[in-house]
Design a protein around this motif. Structure first.
Motif, mmCIF file in Angstrom:
data_model
loop_
_atom_site.group_PDB
_atom_site.id
_atom_site.type_symbol
_atom_site.label_atom_id
_atom_site.label_comp_id
_atom_site.label_asym_id
_atom_site.label_seq_id
_atom_site.Cartn_x
_atom_site.Cartn_y
_atom_site.Cartn_z
ATOM 1 N N PRO A 85 0.830 -1.201 0.000
ATOM 2 C CA PRO A 85 0.000 0.000 0.000
ATOM 3 C C PRO A 85 0.868 1.258 0.000
ATOM 4 O O PRO A 85 1.828 1.345 0.784
ATOM 5 N N VAL A 86 0.545 2.184 -0.882
ATOM 6 C CA VAL A 86 1.297 3.444 -0.986
ATOM 7 C C VAL A 86 0.355 4.597 -0.665
ATOM 8 O O VAL A 86 -0.723 4.726 -1.261
ATOM 9 N N ILE A 87 0.761 5.419 0.295
ATOM 10 C CA ILE A 87 -0.025 6.590 0.703
ATOM 11 C C ILE A 87 0.708 7.830 0.212
ATOM 12 O O ILE A 87 1.891 8.021 0.515
ATOM 13 N N GLY A 88 0.008 8.657 -0.548
ATOM 14 C CA GLY A 88 0.627 9.847 -1.108
ATOM 15 C C GLY A 88 0.249 11.102 -0.326
ATOM 16 O O GLY A 88 -0.919 11.307 -0.005
ATOM 17 N N VAL A 89 1.268 11.900 -0.027
ATOM 18 C CA VAL A 89 1.025 13.193 0.639
ATOM 19 C C VAL A 89 1.383 14.305 -0.342
ATOM 20 O O VAL A 89 2.553 14.479 -0.689
ATOM 21 N N PRO A 90 0.397 15.063 -0.805
ATOM 22 C CA PRO A 90 0.706 16.199 -1.679
ATOM 23 C C PRO A 90 1.337 17.323 -0.852
ATOM 24 O O PRO A 90 0.774 17.738 0.164
ATOM 25 N N ILE A 91 2.496 17.782 -1.296
ATOM 26 C CA ILE A 91 3.199 18.828 -0.537
ATOM 27 C C ILE A 91 2.934 20.193 -1.179
ATOM 28 O O ILE A 91 2.970 20.333 -2.407
ATOM 29 N N ASN A 92 2.704 21.170 -0.315
ATOM 30 C CA ASN A 92 2.386 22.525 -0.775
ATOM 31 C C ASN A 92 3.660 23.346 -0.976
ATOM 32 O O ASN A 92 3.840 24.384 -0.357
ATOM 33 N N SER A 93 4.539 22.881 -1.870
ATOM 34 C CA SER A 93 5.823 23.574 -2.041
ATOM 35 C C SER A 93 5.832 24.560 -3.210
ATOM 36 O O SER A 93 6.719 25.402 -3.294
ATOM 37 N N ALA A 110 -7.000 3.807 -13.263
ATOM 38 C CA ALA A 110 -7.369 2.532 -12.634
ATOM 39 C C ALA A 110 -6.261 1.502 -12.797
ATOM 40 O O ALA A 110 -5.652 1.384 -13.863
ATOM 41 N N GLY A 111 -6.013 0.757 -11.738
ATOM 42 C CA GLY A 111 -5.054 -0.339 -11.799
ATOM 43 C C GLY A 111 -3.923 -0.229 -10.789
ATOM 44 O O GLY A 111 -3.486 -1.234 -10.236
ATOM 45 N N VAL A 112 -3.439 0.991 -10.575
ATOM 46 C CA VAL A 112 -2.317 1.195 -9.641
ATOM 47 C C VAL A 112 -2.708 2.327 -8.684
ATOM 48 O O VAL A 112 -2.534 3.499 -9.001
ATOM 49 N N PRO A 113 -3.274 1.975 -7.525
ATOM 50 C CA PRO A 113 -3.788 3.022 -6.639
ATOM 51 C C PRO A 113 -2.732 3.697 -5.765
ATOM 52 O O PRO A 113 -1.736 3.080 -5.398
ATOM 53 N N VAL A 114 -3.010 4.958 -5.465
ATOM 54 C CA VAL A 114 -2.272 5.686 -4.419
ATOM 55 C C VAL A 114 -3.334 6.260 -3.477
ATOM 56 O O VAL A 114 -4.224 6.985 -3.918
#
Ligand code: RP5
Length: 165
Positions: A85-93, A110-114
């Motif tokens: 499982p991959v959790i993505g954090v969008p950074i406000n840079s 679809a197919g490769v979730p984040v």
């Protein structure tokens, strides 16, 4: 005593993301979940990023948290190389304040979730809490800690309400 092997990998695209992403490491520390932090970029060091993602599961990593800004492909590229499982954090840079990285991270075909969380510091904390929730599925002690954490959150709100009256 030997240090515990990391269960969560926190990956950032640049050292400039560390101020935001250290919040994830702090939460994991509070839950006594061992983690590692790595700087690698989907754009600037693509081979290193692929190598990290490919080797993570074999080294005992169970969840990857990836934080990046601008055209943030880091989480998606990592997810393309592992079934963890991959959790993505969008950074406000960037000057778009994270809206760019939010869309780049969340809009996986679809197919490769984040699993994408909130932009910025709240997202870093939520990513760690989501990782704890995933690990707690097979760790009752961790599940108890997570329930306790939620209870304390509720108590803080009740306390603020009491003070207001
Ligand atoms: C992204 O570019 C990184 O995740 C960072 O948020 C952003 C800017 O990186 P630096 O130019 O500060 O190294 O890849």
């Amino acid at each position: 005593m030997a240090a515990k092997d990391p269960l969560v990998g926190i990956v950032v695209g640049s050292d400039s993301d560390l101020d935001v992403m250290k919040g994830a490491a702090e939460i994991l520390k509070d839950f006594d979940v061992a983690c590692e932090m790595v700087i690698t970029s989907a754009h600037r060091t693509p081979e290193k990023t692929a190598e990290y993602a490919n080797s993570a599961a074999g080294r005992g990593i169970r969840v990857v948290i990836a934080g990046a800004g601008y055209a943030a492909h880091l989480a998606g590229v990592i997810a393309s190389q592992t079934i963890l499982p991959v959790i993505g954090v969008p950074i406000n840079s960037s000057s778009l304040a994270g809206l760019d990285s939010l869309l780049a991270t969340v809009q996986m075909p679809a197919g490769v979730p984040v699993a994408t969380v909130t932009i910025g510091k709240a997202g870093a904390k939520n990513a760690a809490l989501l990782a704890v929730g995933i690990l707690a599925l097979t760790d009752e002690g961790l599940a108890d800690k997570l329930r306790e954490y939620r209870k304390k959150l509720a108590e803080k709100v009740a306390e603020k309400d009491r003070k207001l009256r």
